[in-house]
Design a protein around this motif. Structure first.
Motif, PDB file in Angstrom:
ATOM      1  N   SER A 184       0.708  -1.236   0.025  1.00 16.50           N
ATOM      2  CA  SER A 184      -0.126   0.211  -0.039  1.00 16.50           C
ATOM      3  C   SER A 184       1.009   1.363   0.072  1.00 16.50           C
ATOM      4  O   SER A 184       0.515   2.175  -0.669  1.00 16.50           O
ATOM      5  N   MET A 185       1.865   1.419   0.736  1.00 15.91           N
ATOM      6  CA  MET A 185       2.900   2.361   0.697  1.00 15.91           C
ATOM      7  C   MET A 185       3.654   2.642  -0.584  1.00 15.91           C
ATOM      8  O   MET A 185       3.676   3.688  -0.917  1.00 15.91           O
ATOM      9  N   ALA A 186       3.998   1.266  -1.082  1.00 14.28           N
ATOM     10  CA  ALA A 186       4.520   1.246  -2.304  1.00 14.28           C
ATOM     11  C   ALA A 186       3.772   2.014  -3.460  1.00 14.28           C
ATOM     12  O   ALA A 186       4.379   2.421  -4.478  1.00 14.28           O
ATOM     13  N   LEU A 187       2.431   1.808  -3.414  1.00 12.16           N
ATOM     14  CA  LEU A 187       1.756   2.493  -4.527  1.00 12.16           C
ATOM     15  C   LEU A 187       1.153   3.986  -3.943  1.00 12.16           C
ATOM     16  O   LEU A 187       0.988   4.688  -5.032  1.00 12.16           O
ATOM     17  N   PHE A 188       1.275   4.124  -2.724  1.00  8.98           N
ATOM     18  CA  PHE A 188       1.095   5.410  -2.303  1.00  8.98           C
ATOM     19  C   PHE A 188       2.140   6.567  -2.597  1.00  8.98           C
ATOM     20  O   PHE A 188       1.722   7.829  -3.134  1.00  8.98           O
ATOM     21  N   ILE A 189       3.336   6.215  -2.494  1.00 11.32           N
ATOM     22  CA  ILE A 189       4.436   7.269  -2.455  1.00 11.32           C
ATOM     23  C   ILE A 189       4.724   7.796  -3.946  1.00 11.32           C
ATOM     24  O   ILE A 189       4.751   8.857  -4.092  1.00 11.32           O
ATOM     25  N   PRO A 190       4.794   6.921  -4.966  1.00 10.25           N
ATOM     26  CA  PRO A 190       4.776   7.416  -6.448  1.00 10.25           C
ATOM     27  C   PRO A 190       3.695   8.348  -6.727  1.00 10.25           C
ATOM     28  O   PRO A 190       3.809   9.566  -7.283  1.00 10.25           O
ATOM     29  N   ASP A 191       2.450   7.983  -6.156  1.00  9.42           N
ATOM     30  CA  ASP A 191       1.426   8.856  -6.462  1.00  9.42           C
ATOM     31  C   ASP A 191       1.616  10.050  -5.724  1.00  9.42           C
ATOM     32  O   ASP A 191       1.046  11.116  -6.367  1.00  9.42           O
ATOM     33  N   TYR A 192       1.742  10.149  -4.578  1.00 11.32           N
ATOM     34  CA  TYR A 192       1.851  11.366  -3.761  1.00 11.32           C
ATOM     35  C   TYR A 192       3.159  12.349  -4.378  1.00 11.32           C
ATOM     36  O   TYR A 192       2.868  13.683  -4.485  1.00 11.32           O
ATOM     37  N   ILE A 193       4.226  11.536  -4.754  1.00 11.23           N
ATOM     38  CA  ILE A 193       5.213  12.406  -5.407  1.00 11.23           C
ATOM     39  C   ILE A 193       4.852  13.147  -6.626  1.00 11.23           C
ATOM     40  O   ILE A 193       5.117  14.321  -6.983  1.00 11.23           O
ATOM     41  N   ASP A 194       4.186  12.427  -7.459  1.00 15.52           N
ATOM     42  CA  ASP A 194       3.501  12.866  -8.722  1.00 15.52           C
ATOM     43  C   ASP A 194       2.616  14.245  -8.247  1.00 15.52           C
ATOM     44  O   ASP A 194       2.871  15.253  -8.925  1.00 15.52           O
ATOM     45  N   MET A 195       1.817  14.285  -7.423  1.00 14.29           N
ATOM     46  CA  MET A 195       0.902  15.077  -6.985  1.00 14.29           C
ATOM     47  C   MET A 195       1.601  16.320  -6.513  1.00 14.29           C
ATOM     48  O   MET A 195       1.372  17.528  -6.676  1.00 14.29           O
ATOM     49  N   LYS A 196       2.541  16.036  -5.643  1.00  9.69           N
ATOM     50  CA  LYS A 196       2.968  17.136  -4.747  1.00  9.69           C
ATOM     51  C   LYS A 196       4.062  18.030  -5.955  1.00  9.69           C
ATOM     52  O   LYS A 196       4.396  19.098  -5.841  1.00  9.69           O
ATOM     53  N   GLU A 197       4.787  16.949  -6.830  1.00  4.38           N
ATOM     54  CA  GLU A 197       5.668  17.911  -7.688  1.00  4.38           C
ATOM     55  C   GLU A 197       4.903  18.944  -8.744  1.00  4.38           C
ATOM     56  O   GLU A 197       5.493  19.921  -8.978  1.00  4.38           O
ATOM     57  N   GLN A 198       3.897  18.438  -8.944  1.00 10.57           N
ATOM     58  CA  GLN A 198       2.809  19.230  -9.703  1.00 10.57           C
ATOM     59  C   GLN A 198       2.437  20.631  -9.010  1.00 10.57           C
ATOM     60  O   GLN A 198       2.202  21.588  -9.533  1.00 10.57           O
ATOM     61  N   LYS A 199       2.234  20.306  -7.516  1.00  6.86           N
ATOM     62  CA  LYS A 199       1.846  21.660  -7.012  1.00  6.86           C
ATOM     63  C   LYS A 199       3.113  22.556  -6.436  1.00  6.86           C
ATOM     64  O   LYS A 199       2.925  23.705  -6.946  1.00  6.86           O
ATOM     65  N   GLU A 200       4.343  22.008  -6.367  1.00  7.63           N
ATOM     66  CA  GLU A 200       5.428  22.538  -6.148  1.00  7.63           C
ATOM     67  C   GLU A 200       5.796  23.492  -7.557  1.00  7.63           C
ATOM     68  O   GLU A 200       6.459  24.643  -7.618  1.00  7.63           O
ATOM     69  N   TYR A 201       5.538  22.675  -8.705  1.00 10.57           N
ATOM     70  CA  TYR A 201       6.007  23.266 -10.031  1.00 10.57           C
ATOM     71  C   TYR A 201       5.198  24.591 -10.190  1.00 10.57           C
ATOM     72  O   TYR A 201       5.576  25.752 -10.695  1.00 10.57           O
ATOM     73  N   LEU A 202       3.766  24.499  -9.909  1.00  6.40           N
ATOM     74  CA  LEU A 202       2.684  25.592 -10.112  1.00  6.40           C
ATOM     75  C   LEU A 202       3.394  26.740  -9.134  1.00  6.40           C
ATOM     76  O   LEU A 202       3.158  27.848  -9.323  1.00  6.40           O
ATOM     77  N   ARG A 203       3.605  26.302  -7.739  1.00  3.94           N
ATOM     78  CA  ARG A 203       4.163  27.355  -6.955  1.00  3.94           C
ATOM     79  C   ARG A 203       5.315  28.055  -7.568  1.00  3.94           C
ATOM     80  O   ARG A 203       5.216  29.364  -7.211  1.00  3.94           O
ATOM     81  N   TRP A 204       6.234  27.373  -7.910  1.00  3.32           N
ATOM     82  CA  TRP A 204       7.401  27.976  -8.478  1.00  3.32           C
ATOM     83  C   TRP A 204       7.018  29.157  -9.633  1.00  3.32           C
ATOM     84  O   TRP A 204       7.748  30.024  -9.755  1.00  3.32           O
ATOM     85  N   LEU A 205       6.183  28.337 -10.384  1.00  5.11           N
ATOM     86  CA  LEU A 205       6.110  29.340 -11.741  1.00  5.11           C
ATOM     87  C   LEU A 205       5.122  30.677 -11.212  1.00  5.11           C
ATOM     88  O   LEU A 205       5.496  31.716 -11.785  1.00  5.11           O
ATOM     89  N   ASN A 206       4.145  30.480  -9.965  1.00  4.06           N
ATOM     90  CA  ASN A 206       3.487  31.773  -9.593  1.00  4.06           C
ATOM     91  C   ASN A 206       4.572  32.523  -8.916  1.00  4.06           C
ATOM     92  O   ASN A 206       4.586  33.941  -9.050  1.00  4.06           O
ATOM     93  N   ASN A 207       5.562  31.922  -8.218  1.00  2.00           N
ATOM     94  CA  ASN A 207       6.378  32.722  -7.517  1.00  2.00           C
ATOM     95  C   ASN A 207       7.244  33.569  -8.489  1.00  2.00           C
ATOM     96  O   ASN A 207       7.576  34.887  -8.329  1.00  2.00           O
ATOM     97  N   VAL A 208       7.602  33.146  -9.547  1.00  2.00           N
ATOM     98  CA  VAL A 208       8.678  33.728 -10.478  1.00  2.00           C
ATOM     99  C   VAL A 208       7.788  34.647 -11.215  1.00  2.00           C
ATOM    100  O   VAL A 208       8.389  35.829 -11.614  1.00  2.00           O
ATOM    101  N   LYS A 209       6.800  34.418 -11.479  1.00  2.00           N
ATOM    102  CA  LYS A 209       5.662  35.392 -12.303  1.00  2.00           C
ATOM    103  C   LYS A 209       5.675  36.801 -11.429  1.00  2.00           C
ATOM    104  O   LYS A 209       5.725  37.700 -12.010  1.00  2.00           O
ATOM    105  N   SER A 210       5.403  36.470 -10.018  1.00  5.11           N
ATOM    106  CA  SER A 210       5.075  37.357  -9.306  1.00  5.11           C
ATOM    107  C   SER A 210       6.256  38.518  -8.963  1.00  5.11           C
ATOM    108  O   SER A 210       6.195  39.638  -8.961  1.00  5.11           O
ATOM    109  N   PHE A 211       7.360  37.646  -9.251  1.00  2.62           N
ATOM    110  CA  PHE A 211       8.825  38.310  -9.051  1.00  2.62           C
ATOM    111  C   PHE A 211       9.000  39.293 -10.134  1.00  2.62           C
ATOM    112  O   PHE A 211       9.490  40.537  -9.941  1.00  2.62           O
ATOM    113  N   VAL A 212       8.930  38.772 -11.321  1.00  2.72           N
ATOM    114  CA  VAL A 212       9.163  39.538 -12.678  1.00  2.72           C
ATOM    115  C   VAL A 212       8.320  40.498 -12.955  1.00  2.72           C
ATOM    116  O   VAL A 212       8.369  41.769 -13.740  1.00  2.72           O
ATOM    117  N   GLU A 213       7.202  40.552 -12.705  1.00  2.86           N
ATOM    118  CA  GLU A 213       6.017  41.272 -13.126  1.00  2.86           C
ATOM    119  C   GLU A 213       6.190  42.941 -12.494  1.00  2.86           C
ATOM    120  O   GLU A 213       6.407  42.966 -11.539  1.00  2.86           O
TER     121      GLU A 213
END
Length: 310
Positions: free
Chosen positions: A281-310
């Protein structure tokens, strides 16, 4: 999901590069000679800069970042959220996930044991989507050649899930006889299933006054594969957070490679982790959670850089 997201992120940049290359024209010898003659004529320096204004570049960069944000939101995959929620609701582990941090921690207590499981979204960005394509096709050719010339059994039309008999052929059980239409649908399902990426997992089991065990494992496709098992006489050495502690643990003998252990001992250590929740169960959970969190962090990074350069 992994290869699709990598493709979506890379296409705009690759397309722009290819378009810039195609727009270049090849000069003929006459054109080169004319260009050389023109270069030999001294020219007066321009009295003004021909570069684009800084605010134009900033606006273009902000617009590009906004476009990337919209693409990521449109390609966001929410199918994992149900599986993640189900695991967290039924698990004894408590999740520790700080926004902006790569590392994720799962903690639980079992008797006098303190169990800590850590993994990182950095494994998502280190995946080579073309790694599977580098396999030698000759291996499959040899298997195909070895099947040629066999009569009945393995070469019988419609044989699936064969079992080898003493005579060298394959015996097909009645329940293994699958209709061609069902067989094609099954093959399509297998082709559409993409393997998950390998996620490194570090497990620490501490017992007060008895030291700690540190286990390095890899979670992929519902399997938790152990790489190494270490023992430390002190818990702070198992999770060294200072240079002094890290230096102190380097000279310790912490155990042999896991693959060199007796097979029965390997099985018992795997069962030891399974009883503590480090399981399928954990072996199935970890890759899924990494996938979801990476998506969130990438969006956060894009928004932070956009706010910085605007």
């Amino acid at each position: 999901m992994l290869s699709l997201r990598t493709f979506v992120r890379s296409v705009p940049r690759n397309a722009s590069r290819f378009s810039s290359l195609s727009s270049r024209s090849v000069r003929r010898p006459a054109q080169i000679q004319t260009a050389w003659r023109q270069a030999a004529i001294p020219r007066a320096a321009a009295a003004f800069s021909t570069s684009r204004p800084r605010y134009d570049v900033t606006q273009e960069l902000a617009a590009k970042l906004n476009s990337e944000i919209m693409i990521e939101r449109d390609n966001q995959d929410d199918s994992y959220r149900g599986n993640i929620k189900e695991y967290l609701d039924n698990s004894d582990f408590q999740l520790e996930d700080l926004p902006g941090q790569e590392e994720v921690v799962l903690r639980r207590t079992l008797g006098d044991e303190k169990i800590k499981v850590t993994f990182s979204i950095a494994d998502f960005n280190n995946v080579d989507p073309e790694a599977d394509e580098s396999e030698d096709p000759a291996l499959f050719d040899e298997d195909d050649e070895s099947m040629e010339g066999q009569s009945g059994g393995g070469n019988t039309k419609g044989a699936v899930n064969q079992g080898r008999t003493s005579g060298g052929n394959f015996k097909v059980a009645p329940e293994d006889d699958i209709a061609p239409a069902d067989r094609e649908a099954l093959a399509d399902d297998e082709d559409n299933q993409q393997p998950s990426f390998p996620a490194r997992v570090n497990v620490t089991v501490e017992r007060e006054g008895k030291g700690a065990m540190a286990i390095e494992a890899v979670a992929q496709d519902g399997e938790m594969t152990i790489d190494n098992v270490y023992f430390f006489p002190s818990a702070d050495l198992a999770d060294a957070k200072t240079a002094e502690k890290d230096w102190a643990r380097r000279g310790l003998y912490t155990g042999p490679p896991f693959g060199q252990l007796d097979e029965d001992l390997q099985v018992l250590l795997e069962r030891y982790l399974d009883e503590r929740g480090v399981n399928t169960s954990m072996a199935l959970f970890i890759p899924d959670y990494i996938d979801m969190k990476e998506q969130k962090e990438y969006l956060r990074w894009l928004n932070n850089v956009k706010s910085f350069v605007e």
